[in-house]
Design a protein around this motif. Structure first.
Motif, mmCIF file in Angstrom:
data_model
loop_
_atom_site.group_PDB
_atom_site.id
_atom_site.type_symbol
_atom_site.label_atom_id
_atom_site.label_comp_id
_atom_site.label_asym_id
_atom_site.label_seq_id
_atom_site.Cartn_x
_atom_site.Cartn_y
_atom_site.Cartn_z
ATOM 1 N N SER A 496 0.830 -1.205 0.000
ATOM 2 C CA SER A 496 0.000 0.000 0.000
ATOM 3 C C SER A 496 0.866 1.259 0.000
ATOM 4 O O SER A 496 0.570 2.232 -0.706
ATOM 5 C CB SER A 496 -0.922 -0.005 1.227
ATOM 6 O OG SER A 496 -1.667 1.186 1.316
ATOM 7 N N LEU A 497 1.950 1.251 0.765
ATOM 8 C CA LEU A 497 2.819 2.418 0.828
ATOM 9 C C LEU A 497 3.474 2.690 -0.522
ATOM 10 O O LEU A 497 3.586 3.850 -0.948
ATOM 11 C CB LEU A 497 3.885 2.223 1.909
ATOM 12 C CG LEU A 497 4.867 3.386 2.092
ATOM 13 C CD1 LEU A 497 4.126 4.676 2.420
ATOM 14 C CD2 LEU A 497 5.896 3.059 3.174
ATOM 15 N N GLU A 502 3.613 6.377 -5.155
ATOM 16 C CA GLU A 502 3.564 6.576 -6.609
ATOM 17 C C GLU A 502 2.431 7.510 -7.012
ATOM 18 O O GLU A 502 2.604 8.369 -7.880
ATOM 19 C CB GLU A 502 3.383 5.227 -7.307
ATOM 20 C CG GLU A 502 4.595 4.307 -7.212
ATOM 21 C CD GLU A 502 4.285 2.915 -7.751
ATOM 22 O OE1 GLU A 502 3.135 2.718 -8.218
ATOM 23 O OE2 GLU A 502 5.169 2.026 -7.702
ATOM 24 N N VAL A 503 1.265 7.353 -6.382
ATOM 25 C CA VAL A 503 0.088 8.115 -6.783
ATOM 26 C C VAL A 503 0.028 9.482 -6.116
ATOM 27 O O VAL A 503 -0.249 10.503 -6.759
ATOM 28 C CB VAL A 503 -1.200 7.319 -6.479
ATOM 29 C CG1 VAL A 503 -2.446 8.155 -6.761
ATOM 30 C CG2 VAL A 503 -1.226 6.027 -7.287
ATOM 31 N N PHE A 504 0.274 9.529 -4.808
ATOM 32 C CA PHE A 504 0.104 10.767 -4.055
ATOM 33 C C PHE A 504 1.411 11.527 -3.819
ATOM 34 O O PHE A 504 1.400 12.739 -3.621
ATOM 35 C CB PHE A 504 -0.523 10.471 -2.682
ATOM 36 C CG PHE A 504 -1.919 9.936 -2.748
ATOM 37 C CD1 PHE A 504 -2.964 10.728 -3.164
ATOM 38 C CD2 PHE A 504 -2.187 8.626 -2.369
ATOM 39 C CE1 PHE A 504 -4.261 10.239 -3.206
ATOM 40 C CE2 PHE A 504 -3.475 8.126 -2.409
ATOM 41 C CZ PHE A 504 -4.519 8.939 -2.835
ATOM 42 N N GLY A 505 2.527 10.804 -3.788
ATOM 43 C CA GLY A 505 3.786 11.423 -3.402
ATOM 44 C C GLY A 505 4.106 11.131 -1.944
ATOM 45 O O GLY A 505 3.221 10.752 -1.165
ATOM 46 N N HIS A 508 2.181 13.413 1.010
ATOM 47 C CA HIS A 508 0.728 13.579 1.017
ATOM 48 C C HIS A 508 0.140 13.018 2.321
ATOM 49 O O HIS A 508 0.631 12.016 2.843
ATOM 50 C CB HIS A 508 0.121 12.845 -0.186
ATOM 51 C CG HIS A 508 -1.304 13.192 -0.437
ATOM 52 N ND1 HIS A 508 -2.353 12.607 0.244
ATOM 53 C CD2 HIS A 508 -1.872 14.062 -1.318
ATOM 54 C CE1 HIS A 508 -3.500 13.098 -0.196
ATOM 55 N NE2 HIS A 508 -3.233 13.981 -1.147
ATOM 56 N N PRO A 509 -0.888 13.666 2.872
ATOM 57 C CA PRO A 509 -1.492 13.168 4.113
ATOM 58 C C PRO A 509 -1.887 11.704 4.061
ATOM 59 O O PRO A 509 -1.713 10.968 5.044
ATOM 60 C CB PRO A 509 -2.721 14.070 4.291
ATOM 61 C CG PRO A 509 -2.344 15.351 3.625
ATOM 62 C CD PRO A 509 -1.490 14.949 2.454
ATOM 63 N N ARG A 543 3.423 16.734 11.674
ATOM 64 C CA ARG A 543 3.359 18.054 12.317
ATOM 65 C C ARG A 543 3.472 19.161 11.281
ATOM 66 O O ARG A 543 2.941 20.262 11.464
ATOM 67 C CB ARG A 543 4.486 18.197 13.347
ATOM 68 C CG ARG A 543 4.369 17.321 14.570
ATOM 69 C CD ARG A 543 3.077 17.532 15.325
ATOM 70 N NE ARG A 543 2.872 18.905 15.747
ATOM 71 C CZ ARG A 543 3.281 19.398 16.921
ATOM 72 N NH1 ARG A 543 3.919 18.607 17.777
ATOM 73 N NH2 ARG A 543 3.050 20.641 17.254
ATOM 74 N N ARG A 544 4.164 18.862 10.176
ATOM 75 C CA ARG A 544 4.370 19.875 9.143
ATOM 76 C C ARG A 544 3.233 19.891 8.135
ATOM 77 O O ARG A 544 2.796 20.953 7.702
ATOM 78 C CB ARG A 544 5.702 19.590 8.424
ATOM 79 C CG ARG A 544 6.025 20.528 7.277
ATOM 80 C CD ARG A 544 7.426 20.248 6.749
ATOM 81 N NE ARG A 544 7.612 18.867 6.375
ATOM 82 C CZ ARG A 544 7.259 18.373 5.191
ATOM 83 N NH1 ARG A 544 6.699 19.144 4.280
ATOM 84 N NH2 ARG A 544 7.481 17.099 4.911
ATOM 85 N N VAL A 545 2.713 18.708 7.788
ATOM 86 C CA VAL A 545 1.747 18.601 6.692
ATOM 87 C C VAL A 545 0.301 18.586 7.184
ATOM 88 O O VAL A 545 -0.587 19.141 6.542
ATOM 89 C CB VAL A 545 2.019 17.315 5.868
ATOM 90 C CG1 VAL A 545 0.959 17.116 4.808
ATOM 91 C CG2 VAL A 545 3.402 17.383 5.243
#
Length: 823
Positions: A496-497, A502-505, A508-509, A543-545
């Motif tokens: 899944s990771l 690949e899809v979200f980067g 991405h949350p 914490r950043r995203v």
């Protein structure tokens, strides 16, 4: 409280009777119900009672009661006034439960008044009426309340009250004789009189002209076969007021009809200001909604003609449910569908810029919740409207209101599947939401089966790389963990990771959620170093995203504190856990599910660090909250019970701990099944308490069964298995079989050194137990060498004053216990 009606008239005997009756309830609340036909003024009587007698109360709170979801939401809104976490940042269900508990105890206020407005069936409120030192007042049209509560019947005005009201409402613009004529024709019905008085005040229409038009309207209404549910006088007065309003400002009439298709609860004024591009061009109200000056004028006109209650303080518009019903029946089917569609689009646009996972958006969703069912949002086929409905489900479970989320998503699914089929996008998404809710409710088997089937459909219909398919893929990983398939979950989340990156980067949350889950997988299979690496990365990035998604931040933060504890840094885990817990209380509320999970882990860390009294206070409070919110059988409550039992044992309260754990063990079987590692962990804890309470044979049998179960599911080199092996060695030692105890202890120590390191507190505890066994077996030299090597490291790791160090130095055996992480 709603605004006071400045034109309230009469009802003095009724109010005094109500006051005398309700004031007689000093220690036990007996609900008092105002019942009567729609339009007789039940709600206004309740409002007037609250304002007239507010000096007798420390707190008065108004609760819309015609929809169960609104009751708990309104109760939750009371929480800050009772010193509890605010409703906007805590879950609805748990916050409402906390409010009810505080009211029952009379803390901090014993003089309180709750008003439940427009209640339906008595059973709808049976579990939300706080039987404490305060008072409860209920308004209802349902006469069933007479059998369960002291009731005060509210009838139409007396003729003198009608005349007095009309003279006040028209500022003396009509004579008492004309007022009497109007009252006769309108049947003394307060709502009809209110609209007649408002019409005269706004238009200066003579009473003769009004009565002529009223007779004409009545004939038309009779010809139209208006239903007998409504008084003809009310129907005619409403129809006349609407026609006069439309002659003055047609746009106001359109706005009124639109309001009829919302719920009867207050409509946020801002709903009429939020539109997307497509809606702006399609809307039948586009001219009105696109002109803020005209819109403001139209809203004022609704108030002037008494066709809506305008609350300027709370910026809401509310149309009486009876007027709404009449308006809906007055329009044709085509217009009815068009207005309902308009309302759906307005609701969807109102929260378009607010994520349901972001706590800052929760007040917007809460304000619209009461319009979901009355507006029949479930009937829409429009993708933006269905997305809004699913976002409302997300808001409910994100805020911790799992039961309402379950009821809503099931209602949506039933409608959408029948209308659109099983492979419709919105149906697939709704099934995914239901799977999440079932997980949170602890129904792991149902969640697994549903998510497995839905994921297969999504992969076939949408493709494996589709955003929604990947979201469900991540959620399905929790199903494997809940089934005890830790290795399966690890492999599932690894794949899944890769896809998420690949899809979200990588930042991405959604990707960060998978990283967080993968860290839990590694923790569960015993690879603490890899778990620490991933959890540290997930926490720093979250914490950043994820600044707006406080739940995910807290989940990652608590996960880091947990893995730090499991790696042996108990004091560091306490520091991290304290910070995370404070964050959760502040941002989500003390009763939010993730705050409670953090509290449970913090209590465990404090116990490991030797802060037994602090740990006990936090663990007991957490267990009580979990039990109150979720019930005794929920997995989170069971985990809190294990935590509390472990701390009771550490305090020497072993009899109490054994009683709690015997009950918890039986429930663990039902929650997780007979072959789940967590079930064996719970049995292992029970075995420790059986041993310390003198039940040696039973403890050895249970430890042996648990170890066999761990070996079969996880292998002997797993942390859980090794902890159980050390405990089994203690069983044999106390039964006099020192040789078996020594062999078990030596094997476990070698495995723990390889798994956790030589200076991990659990490794050192295992070594300390082996010292006792070596001495008992006569291997004094070997025992002393191991003691010299072990105790110095133990003091360095935990401090000389730590209870475990002191027990080990005194030659007392140490016990290992199990503490389940959130799945």
């Amino acid at each position: 409280m709603p605004q006071r009606n400045k034109n309230f008239t009469g009802r003095d005997d009724l109010l005094e009777s109500l006051h005398e009756g309700i004031a007689a309830d000093v220690t036990v609340v007996v609900p008092h119900t105002l019942h009567g036909f729609g339009g007789v003024g039940k709600t206004y009587v309740a409002i007037e009672y609250a304002y007239r007698f507010h000096h007798e109360y420390d707190l008065v709170w108004w609760i819309p009661a015609d929809q169960p979801m609104l009751v708990r939401s309104a109760l939750a809104g009371l929480s800050p006034h009772l010193g509890l976490p605010p409703a906007g940042s805590a879950g609805i269900e748990d916050t409402a439960a906390g409010v009810l508990d505080a009211l029952r105890r009379g803390e901090p206020y014993s003089k309180w008044l709750l008003i439940f407005d427009n209640a339906e069936q008595p059973e709808d409120l049976s579990d939300v009426i706080p039987h404490g030192p305060g008072h409860v007042l209920i308004t209802s049209r349902n006469h069933a309340w007479t059998s369960v509560a002291d009731t005060v019947a509210v009838d139409v005005f007396t003729r003198q009250e009608s005349i007095e009201f009309l003279l006040r409402r028209t500022d003396g613009g009509i004579s008492p004789q004309d007022a009497d004529r109007l009252a006769t024709e309108l049947g003394d019905l307060p709502l009809a009189l209110e609209q007649a008085g408002a019409l005269h005040h706004e238009t200066g229409m003579s009473v003769d002209e009004y009565l002529r038009l009223l007779r004409e309207q009545t004939i038309q209404l009779l010809d139209a076969n208006k239903p007998s549910d409504y008084p003809l006088s009310m129907t005619a007065a409403w129809s006349l007021s609407v026609s006069q309003l439309e002659s003055k400002l047609p746009e106001a009439g359109e706005l009124l009809r639109c309001c009829a298709f919302f719920g009867p609860e207050p409509i946020p004024r801002d709903v009429f200001g939020a539109r997307d591009e497509e809606h702006a061009t399609q809307s039948r109200l586009r001219g009105l909604l696109g002109d803020p000056i005209l819109l403001s004028r139209a809203i004022r006109e609704l108030g002037r003609y008494a066709l809506a209650r305008i609350d300027s303080e709370n910026r809401t518009i509310q149309v009486h449910r009876l007027v709404q019903a009449l308006l809906r029946e007055e329009v044709g089917e085509a217009d009815r569908l068009a207005f309902r569609h308009e309302v759906h689009l307005l609701l969807a646009a109102a929260v378009m810029s607010h994520s349901p996972n972001d706590t800052t958006g929760w007040p917007y969703y809460a304000a619209l919740l009461g319009h979901m069912s009355p507006a029949q949002v479930k009937l829409s086929h429009e993708p933006p409207v269905r997305r809004f409905a699913l976002d409302m489900v997300s808001y409910l479970y994100s805020s911790g209101d799992y039961s309402s989320a379950h009821d809503l998503v099931v209602e949506l699914l039933d409608q959408w599947q029948a209308a659109s089929g099983d492979e419709d996008m919105s149906v697939l998404l709704a099934r995914g939401h239901l799977g999440i809710v079932l997980q949170e409710l602890g129904d792991y088997l149902a969640s697994f089966e549903l998510n497995k089937e839905t994921l297969a459909r999504m992969q076939a219909v949408l493709g494996p790389e589709h955003e929604e398919t990947l979201l469900l893929t991540n959620s399905h990983g929790a199903d494997f963990r809940a089934r005890g398939g830790f290795a399966e979950a690890l492999e599932h989340d690894r794949r899944s990771l890769e896809r998420h990156r690949e899809v979200f980067g990588p930042d991405h949350p959604q990707t960060l959620r998978v990283v967080n889950n993968l860290a839990t997988d590694y923790l569960l299979v015993g690879d603490y170093e890899r778990a620490f690496e991933l959890q540290t990365s997930a926490y720093s990035q979250s914490r950043r995203v994820l600044s707006g998604n406080r739940q995910d931040v807290l989940s990652s933060w608590n996960g880091l504190a947990r893995i730090v504890r499991l790696r042996g840094d108990y004091f560091g885990a306490c520091d991290l856990g304290e910070d995370a817990y404070e964050f959760g209380c502040l941002e989500l509320g003390a009763d939010h599910p993730w705050t409670l999970r953090t509290a449970k882990d913090l209590a465990t860390a404090k116990r490991r660090a030797g802060l037994i009294d602090e740990a006990f206070d936090l663990a007991q409070q957490t267990f009580e909250r979990e039990e109150r919110i979720f019930g005794r059988d929920h997995p989170d409550t069971l985990a809190a019970a294990l935590c509390l039992a472990n701390i009771l044992r550490a305090r020497g309260e072993t009899v109490e701990a054994l009683a709690l754990l015997r009950d918890t063990t039986r429930r663990y079987w039902r929650a997780f099944g007979a072959d789940h590692p967590f079930r064996y962990g719970c049995d292992m804890n029970l075995a420790v308490l059986l041993r310390v309470n003198g039940h040696l044979d039973e403890a050895r049998r249970l430890d042996q069964e648990s170890l066999s179960g761990f070996d079969g599911r996880l292998g002997r080199s797993h942390h859980y298995s090794l902890a159980c092996a050390v405990n089994l060695a203690s069983d044999h030692a106390l039964l006099g079989d020192h040789e078996t105890a020594r062999r078990l202890g030596q094997a476990a120590l070698a495995e723990l050194r390889a798994l956790l390191g030589e200076r991990h507190p659990l490794t050192l505890a295992s070594a300390a137990n082996l010292v006792v066994d070596l001495r008992a077996g006569g291997a004094v030299g070997e025992a002393e060498a191991l003691a010299a090597e072990t105790f110095g490291h133990y003091r360095e790791a935990l401090g000389a004053a730590h209870p475990d160090v002191q027990l080990a130095m005194a030659g007392v055996r140490l016990d290992f216990d199990f503490d389940p992480p959130a799945l």
